[in-house]
Design a protein around this motif. Structure first.
Motif, short mmCIF file in Angstrom:
data_model
loop_
_atom_site.label_atom_id
_atom_site.label_comp_id
_atom_site.label_asym_id
_atom_site.label_seq_id
_atom_site.Cartn_x
_atom_site.Cartn_y
_atom_site.Cartn_z
N THR A 62 -7.63 21.94 2.93
CA THR A 62 -7.93 20.62 3.50
C THR A 62 -6.87 19.65 3.04
N VAL A 63 -6.27 18.91 3.98
CA VAL A 63 -5.21 17.94 3.68
C VAL A 63 -5.72 16.55 4.01
N VAL A 64 -5.69 15.64 3.02
CA VAL A 64 -6.15 14.25 3.21
C VAL A 64 -4.95 13.37 3.48
N SER A 65 -4.82 12.85 4.71
CA SER A 65 -3.72 11.94 5.06
C SER A 65 -4.03 11.30 6.40
N THR A 66 -3.71 10.02 6.51
CA THR A 66 -3.87 9.30 7.78
C THR A 66 -2.62 9.41 8.63
N LEU A 70 -11.99 10.49 2.20
CA LEU A 70 -11.90 10.72 0.76
C LEU A 70 -12.30 9.47 -0.02
N LEU A 71 -11.87 8.29 0.46
CA LEU A 71 -12.22 7.04 -0.24
C LEU A 71 -13.72 6.84 -0.25
N LEU A 87 -6.72 6.74 -8.37
CA LEU A 87 -6.95 7.88 -7.47
C LEU A 87 -7.12 9.18 -8.27
N LEU A 88 -6.28 9.39 -9.30
CA LEU A 88 -6.37 10.64 -10.06
C LEU A 88 -7.67 10.72 -10.85
N VAL A 96 -5.53 19.20 -0.71
CA VAL A 96 -4.19 18.61 -0.89
C VAL A 96 -4.27 17.16 -0.46
N VAL A 97 -3.88 16.22 -1.33
CA VAL A 97 -4.05 14.78 -1.08
C VAL A 97 -2.68 14.12 -0.98
N ASP A 98 -2.46 13.36 0.10
CA ASP A 98 -1.27 12.52 0.25
C ASP A 98 -1.51 11.25 -0.54
N GLY A 99 -1.02 11.19 -1.80
CA GLY A 99 -1.42 10.17 -2.77
C GLY A 99 -1.26 8.74 -2.30
N TYR A 100 -0.01 8.34 -2.01
CA TYR A 100 0.22 6.94 -1.65
C TYR A 100 -0.42 6.59 -0.32
N ASN A 101 -0.60 7.55 0.58
CA ASN A 101 -1.27 7.26 1.84
C ASN A 101 -2.72 6.86 1.59
N VAL A 102 -3.36 7.51 0.60
CA VAL A 102 -4.75 7.18 0.28
C VAL A 102 -4.83 5.85 -0.46
N THR A 103 -3.96 5.66 -1.50
CA THR A 103 -4.06 4.44 -2.30
C THR A 103 -3.70 3.19 -1.51
N LYS A 104 -2.70 3.29 -0.64
CA LYS A 104 -2.31 2.11 0.15
C LYS A 104 -3.31 1.84 1.27
N THR A 105 -4.16 2.81 1.59
CA THR A 105 -5.24 2.57 2.53
C THR A 105 -6.43 1.93 1.82
N GLY A 106 -6.72 2.37 0.59
CA GLY A 106 -7.91 1.89 -0.11
C GLY A 106 -7.69 0.65 -0.95
#
Length: 448
Positions: free
Chosen positions: A417-421, A442-443, A352-353, A329-339
């Protein structure tokens, strides 16, 4: 001392006005100065008025009125030049003022303004007389206006009184009509209330009779059921005794053996009926398992994945996704705004997708990407890539809450597994049994 065109002293120059210039005369003086202003050269203008030389007459009157009045009062040469322009424009009025006989039919304000500029002998009297005349005319006009206004107000007051009188009469008639209607309605209401009370009394009486009949019927039914049960019990006892006698005779056993066997059968049948009633499951607990002791610890997938690896090592993510039936499970904007925070949101989502689609194909794990859609004005038009489930949160629901709902929906024991900062998200999903990992992991995994 100011000189006239003949070079001789002007007797009016020594006169001094001992009071403020009347407002009406002042306005005419400023207008007269503005008319002569435009025909003067830049060198002929006082220094404080040169900035208004290119103004139109209307703008000059609006913005330079005070400056022109002050210059006309303090600068005799400027006043003389304005007077010369006035003489050229209105020679008859100027000549009459210089001769000491202003025309009786002329406007007193025009005469006073011209006298103020030309300064002939007796100009102060002309200015003062014009001011008094203007004040008197203003007072008379104000008095006439006040009188007319008073007459108008009297007429309006009389009309209002007549209207009020008629309105009061109309309202009185309406009140009388309403009072009569209210009295009629009160009579009808009292009659209706009486009917209601009689109906309620009849209803209570009928309910009482019905309750009494129902009680009698219930008592009779209870007595009949009791008698039926008693008779059935006696019949059962008789049948049981008869059957026991028959068995004893048939098998040749004693009465005591028969009674013991009958008691045993009764106990066994009761036990079987109790087991069916309680629906007891098969026994899988052993006595040894009830003893309190310390058992050796078991290694969880989290312990296995974290062994000899750093917290952000993408190898941990590979190990987690290699578990049977793993769900990412991926927290989308949390990943994209980090990367890649500088990219537009649409390009962030597509990038990301695309990476998640490749990861799902490599690992075979179930992948769900969640975006915050609470502030979207309309649904996002997006074709989810192969192997990736894309979800947007509804209005009033954050992406964090949607992620927690997804984790709670999974059965206990499934590796999620949940991906989020976001620390709040990580703590929440950890309590629900999922494994949180940082967005950087994940990045790094997608960049390989």
């Amino acid at each position: 001392m100011v000189e006239n065109q003949g070079g001789e002293p002007d007797d009016g120059a020594a006169e001094v006005l001992d009071r403020p210039l009347p407002e009406g005369v002042r306005r005419r003086v400023v207008a007269l100065t503005s008319e002569g202003f435009g025909s003067l050269t830049m060198a002929e203008l006082p220094a404080q008025l040169r900035q208004y030389a290119r103004f139109t007459p209307s703008r000059r009157l609006k913005f330079a009125g005070n400056a022109m009045a002050s210059a006309l009062e303090s600068d005799a040469l400027f006043r003389q030049r304005i007077g010369e322009r006035f003489k050229e424009a209105q020679p008859e009025l100027a000549g009459a003022l210089e001769s000491g006989s202003p025309p009786p039919a002329a406007d007193p304000l025009d005469v006073a303004a011209a006298a103020y500029v030309l300064r002939p002998a007796g100009w102060v009297k002309l200015v003062t007389a014009a001011g008094e005349e203007a004040q008197r005319a203003e007072s008379e006009r104000a008095g006439e206006e006040t009188k007319a206004e008073l007459e108008r107000l009297k007429a309006e007051l009389a009309a209002a009184q007549e209207h009020t009188k008629a309105e009061n009469e109309r309202l009185r008639c309406e009140v009388d009509t309403a009072r009569k209607e209210a009295e009629s309605l009160q009579r009808k209401l009292r009659s209706a209330l009486s009917d209601v009370k009689r109906g309620e009394a009849a209803l209570r009486k009928a309910q009482g009779e019905h309750e009494a009949q129902r009680a009698e019927s219930h008592a009779a039914q209870s007595a009949a059921e009791s008698e039926s049960r008693r008779l059935k019990s006696r019949l059962s006892e008789a049948e049981a005794a008869l059957e026991a006698s028959r068995k004893a005779v048939r098998e040749g056993r004693s009465i005591e053996d028969m009674r013991v066997r009958l008691l045993l059968d009764t106990v066994l049948e009761s036990a079987q009926g109790l087991r069916r009633e309680l629906a007891l499951p098969p026994v899988d607990l052993r006595p040894a398992e009830t003893v309190d002791a310390v058992e050796p610890g078991r290694m969880s997938p989290k312990d296995i994945a974290a062994r000899a690896l750093s917290e952000a090592d993408p190898a941990i993510l590979d190990q987690l996704l290699a578990l049977p039936q793993a769900h990412l499970v991926v927290d989308g904007y949390n990943v994209t705004k980090t990367g890649y925070p500088t990219m537009p949101l649409e390009k962030q989502r597509l990038r990301l997708l695309g990476g998640l689609s490749a990861l799902a194909a490599q690992t075979g794990a179930e992948v769900t990407c969640v975006f915050d859609g609470a502030e979207l004005a309309a649904p996002v038009l997006l074709a989810p890539p192969r192997g990736v489930r894309v979800l947007f949160s509804k209005a009033g629901v954050t992406a964090d809450e949607l992620i927690r709902q997804l984790v709670r929906a999974e059965p206990p024991g499934r590796p999620v597994t949940v991906v989020s900062t976001d620390r709040e998200v990580a703590d929440g999903v950890a309590k629900a049994g999922a494994r949180p990992v940082p967005s950087v992991m994940l990045l790094k995994r997608l960049s390989r």
